[in-house]
Design a protein around this motif. Structure first.
Motif, short mmCIF file in Angstrom:
data_model
loop_
_atom_site.label_atom_id
_atom_site.label_comp_id
_atom_site.label_asym_id
_atom_site.label_seq_id
_atom_site.Cartn_x
_atom_site.Cartn_y
_atom_site.Cartn_z
N ILE A 129 47.68 48.08 69.22
CA ILE A 129 48.98 48.82 69.01
C ILE A 129 48.77 49.67 67.87
O ILE A 129 49.43 50.71 67.64
CB ILE A 129 50.14 47.80 68.93
CG1 ILE A 129 50.32 47.14 70.42
CG2 ILE A 129 51.46 48.60 68.56
CD1 ILE A 129 51.17 45.84 70.43
N ILE A 130 48.32 48.88 66.73
CA ILE A 130 48.37 49.55 65.34
C ILE A 130 47.36 50.76 65.34
O ILE A 130 47.70 51.90 64.60
CB ILE A 130 47.80 48.47 64.35
CG1 ILE A 130 49.09 47.53 63.90
CG2 ILE A 130 47.76 49.25 62.85
CD1 ILE A 130 48.54 46.42 63.05
N VAL A 131 46.16 50.65 66.19
CA VAL A 131 45.31 51.65 66.15
C VAL A 131 45.72 53.05 66.85
O VAL A 131 45.80 54.07 66.62
CB VAL A 131 43.94 51.35 66.83
CG1 VAL A 131 42.77 52.33 67.17
CG2 VAL A 131 43.12 50.39 65.90
N THR A 132 46.60 52.59 68.03
CA THR A 132 47.08 53.61 68.65
C THR A 132 48.23 54.19 68.07
O THR A 132 48.07 55.75 68.06
CB THR A 132 47.77 52.84 70.13
OG1 THR A 132 46.84 52.47 70.83
CG2 THR A 132 48.10 54.12 71.26
N LEU A 133 49.13 53.69 67.49
CA LEU A 133 50.07 54.44 66.51
C LEU A 133 49.58 55.08 65.48
O LEU A 133 50.21 56.13 65.16
CB LEU A 133 50.99 53.30 66.00
CG LEU A 133 52.13 52.63 66.99
CD1 LEU A 133 53.01 51.73 66.29
CD2 LEU A 133 52.88 53.72 67.63
N SER A 134 48.45 54.79 64.86
CA SER A 134 47.76 55.36 63.64
C SER A 134 47.24 56.67 64.24
O SER A 134 47.37 57.83 63.75
CB SER A 134 46.87 54.58 63.06
OG SER A 134 47.29 53.22 62.62
N ILE A 135 46.62 56.61 65.21
CA ILE A 135 45.83 57.87 65.99
C ILE A 135 46.92 58.75 66.28
O ILE A 135 46.76 59.98 66.18
CB ILE A 135 44.92 57.27 66.94
CG1 ILE A 135 43.85 56.74 66.48
CG2 ILE A 135 44.48 58.69 67.80
CD1 ILE A 135 42.75 56.30 67.20
N GLY A 136 47.73 58.34 66.87
CA GLY A 136 49.10 58.98 67.46
C GLY A 136 49.87 59.77 66.35
O GLY A 136 50.12 61.05 66.21
N ALA A 137 49.89 59.11 65.32
CA ALA A 137 50.42 59.69 63.94
C ALA A 137 49.80 60.59 63.51
O ALA A 137 50.22 62.02 63.15
CB ALA A 137 50.90 58.61 62.93
N LEU A 138 48.63 60.82 63.41
CA LEU A 138 47.53 61.53 62.79
C LEU A 138 47.74 62.93 63.85
O LEU A 138 47.45 64.10 63.11
CB LEU A 138 46.03 61.14 62.77
CG LEU A 138 45.84 60.15 61.64
CD1 LEU A 138 44.51 59.35 61.80
CD2 LEU A 138 46.22 60.62 60.19
N VAL A 139 47.60 62.69 65.15
CA VAL A 139 47.41 63.63 65.94
C VAL A 139 48.87 64.69 65.99
O VAL A 139 48.69 65.84 65.86
CB VAL A 139 47.09 63.34 67.53
CG1 VAL A 139 47.43 64.24 68.40
CG2 VAL A 139 45.76 62.71 67.57
N LEU A 140 50.00 63.89 65.98
CA LEU A 140 51.17 64.55 66.01
C LEU A 140 51.38 65.05 64.75
O LEU A 140 52.20 66.21 64.37
CB LEU A 140 52.34 63.37 66.09
CG LEU A 140 52.39 63.21 67.63
CD1 LEU A 140 53.55 62.06 67.95
CD2 LEU A 140 52.41 64.44 68.66
N GLY A 141 50.93 64.74 63.50
CA GLY A 141 51.14 65.21 62.18
C GLY A 141 50.42 66.31 61.71
O GLY A 141 50.46 67.03 60.83
N GLN A 142 49.46 66.86 62.57
CA GLN A 142 48.37 67.84 62.53
C GLN A 142 49.10 69.27 62.59
O GLN A 142 50.21 69.45 63.45
CB GLN A 142 47.22 67.86 63.18
CG GLN A 142 46.43 66.85 63.06
CD GLN A 142 45.44 66.83 61.90
OE1 GLN A 142 45.10 67.89 61.34
NE2 GLN A 142 45.36 65.56 61.20
N PRO A 143 48.88 70.16 61.68
CA PRO A 143 49.42 71.62 62.02
C PRO A 143 49.11 72.02 63.26
O PRO A 143 48.10 72.04 63.97
CB PRO A 143 49.08 72.51 60.65
CG PRO A 143 47.92 71.66 60.24
CD PRO A 143 47.97 70.33 60.56
N ARG A 144 49.85 73.10 64.03
CA ARG A 144 49.64 73.51 65.10
C ARG A 144 48.68 74.75 65.11
O ARG A 144 48.24 75.30 66.18
CB ARG A 144 50.72 74.16 65.77
CG ARG A 144 51.78 73.21 65.87
CD ARG A 144 52.80 73.20 67.50
NE ARG A 144 53.62 72.28 67.41
CZ ARG A 144 53.60 71.10 68.42
NH1 ARG A 144 52.30 71.06 69.08
NH2 ARG A 144 54.46 70.42 68.29
#
Length: 70
Positions: A54-69
């Motif tokens: 759960i922690i790994v999934t949330l961390s990767i998701g936060a990194l992907v969603l936080g990237q500029p477009r």
């Protein structure tokens, strides 16, 4: 001869143990009861390895969603 049996509401017999203290004679049954819960290793409420995915999934998701477009 038939002996009566104990009913369902009958309480088990308690051995009365007396100890001499500074305050006088006191019943010691509660002192001498073995408390098994003191000698057991506590169990964690949630095993830490179950949280790892759960922690790994949330961390990767936060990194992907936080990237500029760009």
């Amino acid at each position: 001869m038939v002996l009566p049996t104990r009913g369902p509401a009958a309480q088990p017999e308690v051995t009365v143990i007396w100890r001499r203290t500074d305050q006088g004679w006191l019943r010691a049954e509660s002192w001498l009861v073995t408390k098994d819960y003191l000698y057991q290793e506590p169990k964690p409420p949630l095993y830490p390895m179950t949280l790892l995915p759960i922690i790994v999934t949330l961390s990767i998701g936060a990194l992907v969603l936080g990237q500029p477009r760009d």
